[in-house]
Enzyme design. Sequence first.
Site, PDB file in Angstrom:
ATOM      1  N   ASP A 110       0.939  -1.221   0.032  1.00  0.00           N
ATOM      2  CA  ASP A 110       0.060   0.020  -0.131  1.00  0.00           C
ATOM      3  C   ASP A 110       0.768   1.211  -0.070  1.00  0.00           C
ATOM      4  O   ASP A 110       1.774   1.450   0.999  1.00  0.00           O
ATOM      5  CB  ASP A 110      -1.029   0.034   1.313  1.00  0.00           C
ATOM      6  CG  ASP A 110      -1.739   1.108   1.391  1.00  0.00           C
ATOM      7  OD1 ASP A 110      -2.943   1.187   0.981  1.00  0.00           O
ATOM      8  OD2 ASP A 110      -1.368   2.404   1.835  1.00  0.00           O
ATOM      9  N   TYR A 162       3.225   9.927  -0.333  1.00  0.00           N
ATOM     10  CA  TYR A 162       4.382   9.090   0.135  1.00  0.00           C
ATOM     11  C   TYR A 162       5.526   9.060  -0.755  1.00  0.00           C
ATOM     12  O   TYR A 162       6.664   8.926   0.030  1.00  0.00           O
ATOM     13  CB  TYR A 162       4.222   7.590   0.263  1.00  0.00           C
ATOM     14  CG  TYR A 162       2.940   7.301   0.972  1.00  0.00           C
ATOM     15  CD1 TYR A 162       2.173   8.198   1.819  1.00  0.00           C
ATOM     16  CD2 TYR A 162       2.595   6.051   1.301  1.00  0.00           C
ATOM     17  CE1 TYR A 162       1.131   7.855   2.527  1.00  0.00           C
ATOM     18  CE2 TYR A 162       1.113   5.495   2.031  1.00  0.00           C
ATOM     19  CZ  TYR A 162       0.807   6.604   2.539  1.00  0.00           C
ATOM     20  OH  TYR A 162      -0.463   6.162   3.469  1.00  0.00           O
ATOM     21  N   LYS A 208      -2.691   5.952  -4.006  1.00  0.00           N
ATOM     22  CA  LYS A 208      -3.642   6.974  -3.665  1.00  0.00           C
ATOM     23  C   LYS A 208      -3.388   8.180  -4.332  1.00  0.00           C
ATOM     24  O   LYS A 208      -2.465   8.706  -4.621  1.00  0.00           O
ATOM     25  CB  LYS A 208      -3.501   7.123  -2.127  1.00  0.00           C
ATOM     26  CG  LYS A 208      -3.798   5.881  -1.214  1.00  0.00           C
ATOM     27  CD  LYS A 208      -3.759   6.247   0.166  1.00  0.00           C
ATOM     28  CE  LYS A 208      -3.634   5.051   0.937  1.00  0.00           C
ATOM     29  NZ  LYS A 208      -2.021   4.453   0.987  1.00  0.00           N
ATOM     30  N   HIS A 210      -7.305   9.836  -1.410  1.00  0.00           N
ATOM     31  CA  HIS A 210      -6.685   9.707  -0.128  1.00  0.00           C
ATOM     32  C   HIS A 210      -7.203  10.361   1.199  1.00  0.00           C
ATOM     33  O   HIS A 210      -7.344  10.097   2.290  1.00  0.00           O
ATOM     34  CB  HIS A 210      -4.953  10.303  -0.264  1.00  0.00           C
ATOM     35  CG  HIS A 210      -4.123   9.865   0.730  1.00  0.00           C
ATOM     36  ND1 HIS A 210      -2.876   9.820   0.608  1.00  0.00           N
ATOM     37  CD2 HIS A 210      -4.180   9.398   2.037  1.00  0.00           C
ATOM     38  CE1 HIS A 210      -2.250   9.144   1.454  1.00  0.00           C
ATOM     39  NE2 HIS A 210      -3.022   9.015   2.379  1.00  0.00           N
TER      40      HIS A 210
END
Length: 310
Positions: free
Chosen positions: A53, A58, A83, A114
Amino acid sequence: MSFIDSIATVDLHTGAAMPMIALGGWAGATAEERFAARDWLLAALKSGCRHIDTAAIYYTEASVGAAVRKSGIPRHELFLTTKLAWNAHGHVKQAFEHSLKELDVDYIDLYLAHFPVPVAYEEGNDFPTNPDGTIRIDESVTVNDIWADMESLLETGKVNAIGVSNFSPKTLDQLLKTAKVVPAVNQVELHPYLVQEDLRRYCKNKGIVLSAYTPSGRDTVRKDPKILELAAKYNLTPTQIILGWHLARGVPIIPGSKNAERQKENLQLPLITADDVKQIDALDRNDRVTNKAREVNGTLWGWTYEQYGW
């Protein structure tokens, strides 16, 4: 003592089987940490993890792709979630294509919005702020706009399922007013101090799989006397007890760890008794561990808890 199958899956309403244990792809705030993630992501895949994930925000999508390629595991045996960034709500299609390119794969298994809050776009800055320090948002974009654009991605054949993250019954009700496709997943902060039973029931009634990030509740929850007592009873770590509790409730989990041994432990989860599940349920105090720390002037990422429906 019996253990849960480490590759157990849950069926999404699309018919896809999503592994219930994922590895979270957050690596840190520096470019060095994000690049180095490919090593511990690869270690997790070698240990048996089959669900990674990540998220655009990120900045580890490229490392996920690198780990997948180096692992040699056939793509169809893996489940990849990423996301849509909160500041990309106005250009969903472009953001999706960028994620696909970063991952360097032909398709994404699950693509999530998100956050329901639309953060204003500012080049090179994921956290644009107002003069008072609160996050600046873009009032012109609604969750209905975002979702319509995400639904159109399904027509490309490049994503198998779409869903949301950090949504409540309030924001889901708003989304569902115009939705043609019900979200397959709603990924939220969920742990013994934030059980979210009402949200779990809501999602179940709508055919939405509720999944948990920050599933252990970090040290705040891991050091709870009841958790420590149960860890001693089962001769396992507090994290294993908490993660086992989630799976006993039918909630998929996204624990994060860069440590190879802890990654393996997170795949070795106990079948805990119904009585012990109830004891952990009773720890609920509606306490947000991850998000609470990021509040500014009564808001979280630009919205109040009332706006989120929390």
